[in-house]
Write an enzyme that holds these catalytic residues in place. Structure first.
Site, PDB file in Angstrom:
ATOM      1  N   VAL A 104     -22.971  83.588  -5.260  1.00  0.00           N
ATOM      2  CA  VAL A 104     -24.420  83.648  -5.410  1.00  0.00           C
ATOM      3  C   VAL A 104     -24.990  84.981  -4.903  1.00  0.00           C
ATOM      4  O   VAL A 104     -25.739  85.658  -5.598  1.00  0.00           O
ATOM      5  CB  VAL A 104     -25.087  82.453  -4.675  1.00  0.00           C
ATOM      6  N   THR A 130     -27.885  76.489  -0.794  1.00  0.00           N
ATOM      7  CA  THR A 130     -28.314  75.104  -1.008  1.00  0.00           C
ATOM      8  C   THR A 130     -28.328  74.406   0.341  1.00  0.00           C
ATOM      9  O   THR A 130     -27.285  74.249   0.974  1.00  0.00           O
ATOM     10  CB  THR A 130     -27.331  74.395  -1.965  1.00  0.00           C
ATOM     11  N   PHE A 187     -29.905  78.215  -9.238  1.00  0.00           N
ATOM     12  CA  PHE A 187     -29.394  77.285 -10.251  1.00  0.00           C
ATOM     13  C   PHE A 187     -28.322  77.909 -11.149  1.00  0.00           C
ATOM     14  O   PHE A 187     -27.971  77.333 -12.170  1.00  0.00           O
ATOM     15  CB  PHE A 187     -30.552  76.757 -11.112  1.00  0.00           C
ATOM     16  N   LEU A 188     -27.835  79.100 -10.798  1.00  0.00           N
ATOM     17  CA  LEU A 188     -26.861  79.749 -11.689  1.00  0.00           C
ATOM     18  C   LEU A 188     -25.590  78.917 -11.813  1.00  0.00           C
ATOM     19  O   LEU A 188     -25.253  78.140 -10.918  1.00  0.00           O
ATOM     20  CB  LEU A 188     -26.532  81.157 -11.187  1.00  0.00           C
ATOM     21  N   GLU A 210     -21.490  79.218 -12.301  1.00  0.00           N
ATOM     22  CA  GLU A 210     -20.365  80.145 -12.302  1.00  0.00           C
ATOM     23  C   GLU A 210     -19.829  80.237 -13.721  1.00  0.00           C
ATOM     24  O   GLU A 210     -19.787  79.247 -14.444  1.00  0.00           O
ATOM     25  CB  GLU A 210     -19.261  79.655 -11.354  1.00  0.00           C
ATOM     26  N   ASN A 225     -28.575  68.798  -9.034  1.00  0.00           N
ATOM     27  CA  ASN A 225     -27.122  68.628  -9.042  1.00  0.00           C
ATOM     28  C   ASN A 225     -26.718  67.158  -9.061  1.00  0.00           C
ATOM     29  O   ASN A 225     -25.735  66.777  -9.699  1.00  0.00           O
ATOM     30  CB  ASN A 225     -26.492  69.353  -7.843  1.00  0.00           C
ATOM     31  N   CYS A 261     -20.117  73.178  -5.729  1.00  0.00           N
ATOM     32  CA  CYS A 261     -21.487  72.659  -5.618  1.00  0.00           C
ATOM     33  C   CYS A 261     -21.602  71.143  -5.760  1.00  0.00           C
ATOM     34  O   CYS A 261     -21.999  70.471  -4.815  1.00  0.00           O
ATOM     35  CB  CYS A 261     -22.375  73.351  -6.643  1.00  0.00           C
ATOM     36  N   LYS A 282     -20.020  68.783  -2.967  1.00  0.00           N
ATOM     37  CA  LYS A 282     -20.625  68.862  -1.636  1.00  0.00           C
ATOM     38  C   LYS A 282     -22.106  68.485  -1.669  1.00  0.00           C
ATOM     39  O   LYS A 282     -22.612  67.868  -0.730  1.00  0.00           O
ATOM     40  CB  LYS A 282     -20.398  70.244  -1.018  1.00  0.00           C
ATOM     41  N   ARG A 339     -12.315  75.608  -5.946  1.00  0.00           N
ATOM     42  CA  ARG A 339     -12.777  74.656  -4.941  1.00  0.00           C
ATOM     43  C   ARG A 339     -12.983  73.280  -5.594  1.00  0.00           C
ATOM     44  O   ARG A 339     -13.655  73.155  -6.594  1.00  0.00           O
ATOM     45  CB  ARG A 339     -14.069  75.161  -4.292  1.00  0.00           C
TER      46      ARG A 339
HETATM   47  P1  NAD Z   1     -19.216  81.745  -0.975  1.00  0.00           P
HETATM   48  O1  NAD Z   1     -18.425  80.917  -0.054  1.00  0.00           O
HETATM   49  O2  NAD Z   1     -18.622  82.284  -2.231  1.00  0.00           O
HETATM   50  O3  NAD Z   1     -19.819  83.004  -0.174  1.00  0.00           O
HETATM   51  C1  NAD Z   1     -20.466  82.910   1.063  1.00  0.00           C
HETATM   52  C2  NAD Z   1     -20.370  84.283   1.748  1.00  0.00           C
HETATM   53  O4  NAD Z   1     -21.174  84.258   2.937  1.00  0.00           O
HETATM   54  C3  NAD Z   1     -18.964  84.663   2.180  1.00  0.00           C
HETATM   55  O5  NAD Z   1     -18.621  85.929   1.652  1.00  0.00           O
HETATM   56  C4  NAD Z   1     -19.055  84.705   3.718  1.00  0.00           C
HETATM   57  O6  NAD Z   1     -18.212  85.681   4.303  1.00  0.00           O
HETATM   58  C5  NAD Z   1     -20.512  85.049   3.919  1.00  0.00           C
HETATM   59  N1  NAD Z   1     -21.043  84.719   5.254  1.00  0.00           N
HETATM   60  C6  NAD Z   1     -20.840  83.613   6.001  1.00  0.00           C
HETATM   61  N2  NAD Z   1     -21.535  83.695   7.160  1.00  0.00           N
HETATM   62  C7  NAD Z   1     -22.187  84.888   7.143  1.00  0.00           C
HETATM   63  C8  NAD Z   1     -23.077  85.542   8.046  1.00  0.00           C
HETATM   64  N3  NAD Z   1     -23.459  84.968   9.196  1.00  0.00           N
HETATM   65  N4  NAD Z   1     -23.547  86.760   7.707  1.00  0.00           N
HETATM   66  C9  NAD Z   1     -23.182  87.359   6.537  1.00  0.00           C
HETATM   67  N5  NAD Z   1     -22.360  86.767   5.639  1.00  0.00           N
HETATM   68  C10 NAD Z   1     -21.866  85.556   5.936  1.00  0.00           C
HETATM   69  O7  NAD Z   1     -20.517  80.878  -1.315  1.00  0.00           O
HETATM   70  P2  NAD Z   1     -21.312  80.754  -2.715  1.00  0.00           P
HETATM   71  O8  NAD Z   1     -20.515  79.986  -3.698  1.00  0.00           O
HETATM   72  O9  NAD Z   1     -21.884  82.075  -3.076  1.00  0.00           O
HETATM   73  O10 NAD Z   1     -22.508  79.805  -2.247  1.00  0.00           O
HETATM   74  C11 NAD Z   1     -23.515  80.233  -1.369  1.00  0.00           C
HETATM   75  C12 NAD Z   1     -24.620  79.179  -1.335  1.00  0.00           C
HETATM   76  O11 NAD Z   1     -25.226  79.084  -2.628  1.00  0.00           O
HETATM   77  C13 NAD Z   1     -24.132  77.777  -1.000  1.00  0.00           C
HETATM   78  O12 NAD Z   1     -25.111  77.115  -0.254  1.00  0.00           O
HETATM   79  C14 NAD Z   1     -23.984  77.132  -2.367  1.00  0.00           C
HETATM   80  O13 NAD Z   1     -24.123  75.733  -2.317  1.00  0.00           O
HETATM   81  C15 NAD Z   1     -25.146  77.738  -3.113  1.00  0.00           C
HETATM   82  N6  NAD Z   1     -24.962  77.792  -4.580  1.00  0.00           N
HETATM   83  C16 NAD Z   1     -23.731  78.125  -5.099  1.00  0.00           C
HETATM   84  C17 NAD Z   1     -23.581  78.205  -6.479  1.00  0.00           C
HETATM   85  C18 NAD Z   1     -22.243  78.529  -7.091  1.00  0.00           C
HETATM   86  O14 NAD Z   1     -22.101  78.342  -8.303  1.00  0.00           O
HETATM   87  N7  NAD Z   1     -21.282  79.027  -6.344  1.00  0.00           N
HETATM   88  C19 NAD Z   1     -24.679  77.957  -7.328  1.00  0.00           C
HETATM   89  C20 NAD Z   1     -25.910  77.660  -6.752  1.00  0.00           C
HETATM   90  C21 NAD Z   1     -26.035  77.586  -5.370  1.00  0.00           C
END
Ligand code: NAD
Length: 433
Positions: free
Chosen positions: A11, A121, A150-151, A153, A209, A261, A264, A329
């Site tokens: 994201v 989220t 809402f993207l 992957e 979701n 997503c 969880k 995941r």
């Molecule tokens: P991810 O696990 O791919 O990335 C999270 C990043 O945050 C990691 O690189 C980690 O090193 C970094 N991080 C952790 N603690 C940190 C800190 N204190 N300071 C700086 N960086 C830090 O996660 P993601 O898939 O991008 O998801 C992020 C959020 O967005 C989640 O809450 C997820 O539910 C939500 N979300 C994800 C998607 C998806 O498709 N992946 C879509 C919509 C929303």
């Protein structure tokens, strides 16, 4: 505008790159030094179609930078996005330790009025916690906004640059207007920026979701009934999808949902409901159905070989939780491959993008990895299709038959036609077809 994005995962990296693409100057901050080093070297640590090209262009033009330092990254930033992970805690609730730690670091480096945006989220009430964490670290003025993402992957760039809608939960006009300015370039075709209170914005993401997960589990149950009564899920899907009240998208039966997503977020909304004294019955069933569905294809394989898989060898096509991503995941492939190995079978897998992830984090050397789809099936007792990547859709079936030791196809995504395959001499299994 100057922006900082905290967290460079799926994201954060997409959001940061797209904000840079629309002319802002963006600093992406992550505590993962290796990730930041890769990004500074122009390498993209994840697979997301179109991301690498966009990222390179914006880095080249000086609008996109990466750092592990909050001090450097937040210099002059008017808006800071928090896009760190919110994995499930042991009890299923969202673990907020990364969000709150990021909020504290943001507070510590705040030098002027800043809008801090929760993009992760997070359960209802988190923005208030983020506010408290920042307040404890700064005397500057700031606002916290909830802006769930809402993207999808695999289509993340398009979803971000052309969102169906942008949801903004805020308390103040000042913050809301800044968000309108920032998102203006993405909604020029008229899609709405929907403003609401913070709690509603936080809940909107979970509701979306949970609804989508419900559709998947619902269709999987209908597919399971199809199998029993001799109906075909594809016909039923078309039959109901043409009803405008239902709509045709997100109605495909298969091996259940995975990814970072849905699983969880479904667990987290059950947890939040319980905390507030409400038993969210439907969504608990959605989760149970999904867990069973992930194992369904293994059960079909097991039954086909009369319960004896010892010494059998299988080709597995597709490991990522869905096509066009390397994300594994909660992928159904994890459940299926582990069940096959436990039953004494061996596996050679092929996935266009997720094999490194599979080897590093899930299977190590317990399975073999093929260079291409056809190599995976050589000498296998059967082909198991787990993820519907486009390149698996139209293989040369004569060659497949020749390479397989046993001409059996277990199609977990219903991408092949039973009639065609049976006429070619295959034994075919689908999900509810
Ligand atoms: P991810 O696990 O791919 O990335 C999270 C990043 O945050 C990691 O690189 C980690 O090193 C970094 N991080 C952790 N603690 C940190 C800190 N204190 N300071 C700086 N960086 C830090 O996660 P993601 O898939 O991008 O998801 C992020 C959020 O967005 C989640 O809450 C997820 O539910 C939500 N979300 C994800 C998607 C998806 O498709 N992946 C879509 C919509 C929303």
């Amino acid at each position: 505008m100057r922006i900082a994005v905290v967290g460079t995962g799926y994201v954060g990296l997409v959001a940061g790159t797209c904000f840079a693409e629309s002319g802002n100057t963006v600093f992406c901050i992550d505590i993962d030094e290796e990730k930041i080093r890769l990004l500074q070297d122009g390498k993209v640590p994840i697979y997301e179609p179109g991301l690498e090209e966009l990222l390179r262009r914006n880095v080249h033009d000086g609008r996109l930078k990466f750092t592990t330092s909050y001090e450097e990254g937040m210099k002059g930033a008017q808006v800071v996005f928090i896009a760190v992970g919110t994995p499930p805690d042991e009890d299923g609730s969202a673990d907020l330790k990364y969000v709150l730690s990021a909020a504290k670091s943001v507070g510590e480096q705040m030098k002027a009025y800043t809008v801090v945006v929760d993009k992760s989220t997070v359960p209802v009430g988190t923005a208030r916690k983020v506010q408290a964490a920042i307040q404890g670290a700064t005397s500057q003025e700031f606002d916290v906004v909830s802006n769930p993402e809402f993207l999808k992957e695999g289509a993340a760039i398009d979803d971000f640059l052309k969102p169906d809608r942008v949801v903004i939960g805020s308390d103040t006009k000042r913050a809301a207007e800044l968000m309108d300015e920032l998102y203006g370039p993405f909604v020029r075709t008229g899609n709405p920026i929907i403003h609401m209170d913070i709690e509603s914005a936080e809940l909107t993401k979970y509701a979306a979701n949970a609804m989508l997960a419900t559709r998947i589990s619902f269709m999987n149950e209908i597919a399971n009934i199809c199998t029993r009564v001799g109906a075909n899920i594809d016909s039923v899907r078309k039959g109901i999808g043409s009803d405008a009240r239902i709509g045709s998208r997100f109605l495909f039966a298969g091996l259940g949902y995975g990814g970072s997503c849905f699983p969880k977020d479904v667990q987290a909304i059950v947890r939040t409901s319980k905390e507030y004294g409400y038993d969210f019955e439907i969504i608990k069933a959605v989760e149970t159905v999904n867990e069973n569905q992930k194992r369904l294809l293994f059960d079909i394989v097991h039954q086909h070989y009369a319960g004896d898989l010892k010494g059998k060898h299988f080709a597995v096509w597709g490991l990522s939780f869905k096509p066009n991503t390397d994300d594994m995941r909660e992928a159904p492939a994890i459940v299926i491959v582990n069940a096959l190995l436990e039953a004494g079978a061996t596996v050679r897998a092929f996935d266009p993008e997720a094999m490194e992830e599979a080897q590093k984090r899930h299977f190590g050397d317990r399975i073999q990895y093929a260079e291409n789809p056809m190599e995976a099936i050589e000498g296998a007792d059967g082909l198991i299709l787990v993820t519907e990547w486009n390149e698996f859709r139209r293989p040369d079936f004569d060659a497949v038959k020749e390479l397989l030791r046993g001409p059996v196809i277990f199609d977990g995504r219903n991408i092949y036609r039973r009639k065609t395959l049976e006429s070619l001499g295959f034994t075919y299994y689908g999900i509810g077809t």
